[in-house]
Design an enzyme around this catalytic site. Structure first.
Site, PDB file in Angstrom:
ATOM      1  N   TYR A 100      -2.128  -2.115   1.707  1.00 31.48           N
ATOM      2  CA  TYR A 100      -0.869  -2.862   1.822  1.00 31.48           C
ATOM      3  C   TYR A 100       0.272  -1.877   1.989  1.00 31.48           C
ATOM      4  O   TYR A 100       0.429  -0.950   1.211  1.00 31.48           O
ATOM      5  CB  TYR A 100      -0.675  -3.675   0.539  1.00 31.48           C
ATOM      6  CG  TYR A 100       0.645  -4.406   0.400  1.00 31.48           C
ATOM      7  CD1 TYR A 100       1.386  -4.805   1.504  1.00 31.48           C
ATOM      8  CD2 TYR A 100       1.150  -4.722  -0.859  1.00 31.48           C
ATOM      9  CE1 TYR A 100       2.583  -5.487   1.354  1.00 31.48           C
ATOM     10  CE2 TYR A 100       2.337  -5.406  -1.015  1.00 31.48           C
ATOM     11  CZ  TYR A 100       3.055  -5.780   0.098  1.00 31.48           C
ATOM     12  OH  TYR A 100       4.247  -6.448  -0.052  1.00 31.48           O
TER      13      TYR A 100
ATOM     14  N   LYS B  32      -2.701  -5.386   5.059  1.00 25.92           N
ATOM     15  CA  LYS B  32      -1.574  -6.311   5.056  1.00 25.92           C
ATOM     16  C   LYS B  32      -0.330  -5.494   5.320  1.00 25.92           C
ATOM     17  O   LYS B  32      -0.018  -4.555   4.578  1.00 25.92           O
ATOM     18  CB  LYS B  32      -1.449  -7.021   3.713  1.00 25.92           C
ATOM     19  CG  LYS B  32      -0.295  -8.010   3.748  1.00 25.92           C
ATOM     20  CD  LYS B  32       0.227  -8.377   2.392  1.00 25.92           C
ATOM     21  CE  LYS B  32       1.630  -8.920   2.557  1.00 25.92           C
ATOM     22  NZ  LYS B  32       2.221  -9.287   1.264  1.00 25.92           N
TER      23      LYS B  32
END
Lengths: 291, 291, 291, 291
Positions: D135, D163
């Site tokens: 992320y 992400k």
């Protein structure tokens, strides 16, 4: 004039070693791009090195483009200055030459307030009778246009289009929802054209289209027809060119690419330098992969 | 020429409403500052709005300053461009007019590499027979000079001074230790002049000195004589002016201050705007506190 | 307690390979620094890797330091958190342990408003009976303290000092003029200590003083006595250490330097890494040049 | 486990006034979202305030979520630290609790090199037997993941998803072209989900989906089926929620929205503050416009 739409390559400014504009090469480039089907031409964008040219050289570029195009497609001439009066004078000069629209850029040295930004663009729009494309590039210009400023400018009857060169695609959707039909949105090379078309963009104004005009038009047609799978196939192939464009100096990249394609456009204005031989080979591979 | 040192006010460029240079006001300002004891004058710095003036207006400013000064103190003329050839041509023109030194600024649109920065300044220095002050302002220019670049440039026989407009005073000490006597260091208004004098600076080149020339010279004399307590008393009083200068638009601030002092220098170039009436009153208080 | 002043080395947190605090080494380091004449000790600053240690390890560091110092000099314990309640609990814990003052840091993940910053520091100051040093480091923390916030905080009876780790020395003069005697100002390693002393600073709190405690105290004495020429001679020599400190990872640099000086302080917390062998040799040269 | 895909709401961490986790509310929220059709749940993302919670509170949040979900959809637990050993210990703990995947975040205080970033994520991936989502959020974290780092990490058999919370949608296309099937890409709330689905994304992990689970799933279904016109109609309506989310504090926004929907999730951790009453009303309008 019908609403602007489609693929507008940013033209390079071909220069001889002595700094003079190579008008014949520029004319030939215009013919080549129009033959490939582009929907308009944009002299004096970032790729056109407006920030490096004298006012006289800029005028030669615009005049040459308009003459070469001869009405076949719209010509959007770039106006850029730190000073309002200077920008107005450029815009009026290009309108008299026959430009179909003005791409307006605010350069800044000292920080500018929102009111000053609004005043600058409004004064240009008030001075001409042709539409304005407002252009914001947070990477290269020191004055960014907030959503509030864009919304306010969109209320001017002649501020009709935006070209956004941020990398923030969500920002474009917000602008579209805020301004609706008052402001047509074009992508720059930092956005994925297919994504911008999906959310409602009118097309793109970008340097890479100079090097891949036919493939760009093809991508545009797929998007317009809602053939999104074909669009993404074309888009993936073209994206490598945008990546190269982002990695290298813009003018150096497009000038090198055009040299590869047989256009004698010269080097970028010093102290900018041409692509290194390694970068040149990398670009050759990218271009080879497009065809 | 003896080594440059002391207080060099950055001159504003007085403009009439039609944009023309108000040469009489500029001449009177030069006389006023020289009478107050300043050690030199610097037309076309940031405060002089070089970024907003045409090449012709810039030349008028330099020519007028040199004529008004008439050899009483050195004149350092500002040269700024995105393009090497253009910068060289400005520098040669000002040299022919009689400038004693060149303040050289690199403006950038596209990012520049260290090699390109070195090439730009070197080519200017090669073209003239007078010393260069290299000027770096990370707030307003897009190309910053790293210590490695400064060290390399300092080896050129005509690159003799640096004016640094970062706020990082430690950086100046590092530059002094790196370049030694090859490069004389001047502070900009973002540094505390007394601090820079303590660590070995030659003086300062700054807009606020336009508004407080006598007090600036006094501060300089205290520092030179090692009267640090008196220096700090003077410095604390003067610092309020630097604070106002940092808070407001530079040109607007100095132009308003000079108007308060009776010089009809006009407004900054649009879309810049003059101080608001509230800012004007704030500046009046600051100036009042200086005397 | 008398007003804090002088040289406060930021202590490293000596760690064994299993991550536990090497308390014996820490105690020996405290003795060494006090013997060299430092005016106080500061566990859990940036250099002390507060951002990498568990709450338990942090408590061990503070407790060990207080025990080793045994009242000989003041101990300023670092408190840092994103969450107010957590910061208050750390501060009360260290006060109970016997800390003389708290160095308070606000870490942020989401952006914070000025009101939220004020609330955070005020709540810590309300909770303890010892003075607070507020600490701002725009390079490493995400919440910077504006002048307005600092002025407002300085009105709290227990917010008595500021340590500023910006590189902007002019900002310190502005803070001193704004807050007067209410707020004593300490420099961090990014400022030139002699400059900060000249403008009215109380001393400095910095990692490099861990490696050059005797020379730092000497510099401080020169400044206090107004021997500015001697101060600058000492300062120039010491500045090379600050430059190394700025170039390398802070904890890695001070830990390597202490290892060179015979203190088994271990490596910085992973994924930080120790100095490379080339950096290590560079630091050895810098330390050698100090003596 | 089948490949992760679809809509993963970032869960808030419901807190009582005394700071303890309100587990019943969290369980009820999980049921509500699963009933609305979401494809998985993500406790301890940015929205879940991981940066503000103690390790114990974090563990309670993950444990409660896994118990409430009871295998109906995958649970991706957030791991975040500045220190490798601490991150590994969190990840192993959540794996033992039954998490289906780990969302791994690197927080940084001092700058980190690319090698250190790679080492951090690799060590976590080596320590667990479940897949990792890496992320990156350039707005809130101090360590960004370059394309080179992402490409290298994607070669680890357990680093299977990314992400991305930049706003740069073109970057996602570049990552997809670089890593191919080795790395599945999810959008964060700063991207237009429909755009990311068009270019080949697997879905989105985002706070707003907590407030509009049903509409988010509907949008996802349109995209999966290639119904792009319907998708854009749904997307335009939903985008207003992402805009509010970007304008306000994330946790404050989603907590307020859930309160409006009848979930007693409490306030964000101080010094964060709840939405102002004006912001609250604005959010009510946005939510009203969704249904």
């Amino acid at each position: 004039m019908a609403r602007l739409h489609g693929v507008f390559p940013y033209l390079v400014s071909p220069l001889r070693d002595d700094g003079s504009v190579h008008t014949k090469v520029l004319s030939r480039l215009c013919d080549h791009l129009i033959d490939a089907g582009v929907h308009g031409l944009a002299p004096l964008g970032s790729t056109g090195e407006f920030a490096y040219l004298s006012h006289e050289a800029r005028a030669v570029v615009v005049e040459t483009t308009i003459a070469a195009v001869a009405g076949r497609v719209p010509v959007i001439a770039g106006v850029a200055s730190t000073a309002t009066v200077d920008a107005v004078s450029q815009a009026k000069r290009y309108e008299r030459m026959g430009a179909d629209a003005i791409l307006a850029v605010l350069e800044a040295y000292f920080p500018v307030s929102e009111a000053q930004i609004v005043a600058y663009f409004t004064e240009i729009a008030d001075a001409v009778g042709i539409p304005l494309v407002i252009y914001t590039n947070p990477s290269f210009q020191r004055a960014d246009l907030t959503l509030a400023v864009i919304e306010r400018l969109s209320e001017h009857p002649r501020i009709a289009y935006l070209k956004d060169a941020s990398t923030n695609t969500g920002r474009l959707l917000s602008i579209m929802q805020l301004c609706g039909d008052r402001l047509g949105v074009f992508a720059a090379s930092s956005h994925i054209p297919a994504s911008v078309m999906l959310i409602g963009g009118l097309g793109w104004m970008a340097g890479p289209a100079c090097l891949a005009p036919r493939q760009s038009v093809e991508l545009y047609e797929h998007c317009r027809a809602g053939r999104w799978q074909e669009a993404m196939t074309a888009q993936r192939r073209l994206w490598r060119l945008n990546e190269a464009f982002a990695r290298f100096n813009l003018a150096a990249c497009v000038k090198a690419g055009l040299a590869i394609q047989g256009f004698d456009v010269g080097a970028p204005v010093r102290p900018q330098s041409p692509l290194s031989s390694e970068q040149y080979r990398e670009l050759e591979l990218v271009l080879h992969g497009l065809s």
